[in-house]
Design a protein around this motif. Structure first.
Motif, PDB file in Angstrom:
ATOM      1  N   UNK A 170       1.222  -1.374  -0.631  1.00  0.00           N
ATOM      2  CA  UNK A 170       0.404   0.356  -0.271  1.00  0.00           C
ATOM      3  C   UNK A 170       1.138   1.273  -0.209  1.00  0.00           C
ATOM      4  N   UNK A 171       2.053   1.052   1.104  1.00  0.00           N
ATOM      5  CA  UNK A 171       2.837   2.625   0.799  1.00  0.00           C
ATOM      6  C   UNK A 171       3.804   2.796  -0.970  1.00  0.00           C
ATOM      7  N   UNK A 172       3.955   1.493  -1.160  1.00  0.00           N
ATOM      8  CA  UNK A 172       4.519   1.294  -2.248  1.00  0.00           C
ATOM      9  C   UNK A 172       3.321   2.450  -3.524  1.00  0.00           C
ATOM     10  N   UNK A 173       2.169   1.678  -3.381  1.00  0.00           N
ATOM     11  CA  UNK A 173       0.948   2.022  -4.215  1.00  0.00           C
ATOM     12  C   UNK A 173       0.881   3.534  -4.322  1.00  0.00           C
ATOM     13  N   UNK A 174       0.376   3.924  -2.718  1.00  0.00           N
ATOM     14  CA  UNK A 174       0.387   5.271  -2.864  1.00  0.00           C
ATOM     15  C   UNK A 174       1.456   5.945  -3.376  1.00  0.00           C
ATOM     16  N   UNK A 175       3.141   5.574  -2.857  1.00  0.00           N
ATOM     17  CA  UNK A 175       4.028   6.413  -3.446  1.00  0.00           C
ATOM     18  C   UNK A 175       4.008   6.869  -4.717  1.00  0.00           C
ATOM     19  N   UNK A 176       4.177   5.717  -5.923  1.00  0.00           N
ATOM     20  CA  UNK A 176       3.822   5.824  -7.034  1.00  0.00           C
ATOM     21  C   UNK A 176       2.751   6.796  -7.077  1.00  0.00           C
ATOM     22  N   UNK A 177       1.681   7.120  -6.665  1.00  0.00           N
ATOM     23  CA  UNK A 177       0.577   7.422  -7.096  1.00  0.00           C
ATOM     24  C   UNK A 177       0.659   8.654  -7.067  1.00  0.00           C
ATOM     25  N   UNK A 178       1.597   9.632  -5.973  1.00  0.00           N
ATOM     26  CA  UNK A 178       2.018  11.011  -5.685  1.00  0.00           C
ATOM     27  C   UNK A 178       0.996  10.669  -4.154  1.00  0.00           C
ATOM     28  N   UNK A 220       1.100  12.535  -0.154  1.00  0.00           N
ATOM     29  CA  UNK A 220       1.997  12.284   0.470  1.00  0.00           C
ATOM     30  C   UNK A 220       2.843  11.506   1.312  1.00  0.00           C
ATOM     31  N   UNK A 221       3.875  12.311   0.702  1.00  0.00           N
ATOM     32  CA  UNK A 221       5.546  11.527   1.305  1.00  0.00           C
ATOM     33  C   UNK A 221       4.921  10.741   2.881  1.00  0.00           C
ATOM     34  N   UNK A 222       4.602  11.810   3.757  1.00  0.00           N
ATOM     35  CA  UNK A 222       4.049  11.697   5.357  1.00  0.00           C
ATOM     36  C   UNK A 222       3.234   9.884   4.944  1.00  0.00           C
ATOM     37  N   UNK A 223       2.649   9.897   4.915  1.00  0.00           N
ATOM     38  CA  UNK A 223       0.991   9.043   4.708  1.00  0.00           C
ATOM     39  C   UNK A 223       2.346   7.685   4.317  1.00  0.00           C
ATOM     40  N   UNK A 224       2.967   7.877   3.085  1.00  0.00           N
ATOM     41  CA  UNK A 224       3.700   6.699   3.376  1.00  0.00           C
ATOM     42  C   UNK A 224       5.317   6.185   4.127  1.00  0.00           C
TER      43      UNK A 224
END
Length: 102
Positions: free
Chosen positions: A37-45, A47-51
């Motif tokens: 999930x963190x990787x998908x959120x990171x790729x989707x742009x 917030x870096x804080x959530x990742x």
């Protein structure tokens, strides 16, 4: 004539309690999901804080499980092993917390 009954007792040890292997497997699976999930959120742009929060949760859970396993190994050893365990645990905790604060 006496009746000889040979009763071999083959009991299977079953327990409803979650065994250590099962806990380790599911924690690893949960950590994999959190990292995914963190990787998908990171790729989707997102917030870096959530990742970072998701990755840190996964890491913290795994450190706790490994710490428990390590303590089970060390608890019956001489004191020097226990001191080494505490030292290693403090180093791991410091290496997790310090980068978050800096």
């Amino acid at each position: 004539m006496a009746n000889k009954s040979s009763s071999k007792s083959t009991t299977k040890k079953t327990s409803n309690f979650w065994g250590l292997n099962k806990i380790s497997f599911w924690v690893l699976g949960a950590a994999a999901i959190l990292y995914l999930v963190a990787m998908i959120l990171s790729v989707a742009g997102v917030s870096a804080i959530a990742v970072t929060i998701l990755q840190n949760i996964a890491m913290a859970v795994m450190v706790v499980i490994v710490s428990i396993l390590a303590w089970r190994y060390v608890k019956n050893k001489p004191t020097v092993w226990k001191v080494l365990y505490v030292f290693i645990l403090l180093v791991v905790i410091a290496c997790i917390i310090v980068p978050l604060c800096v």
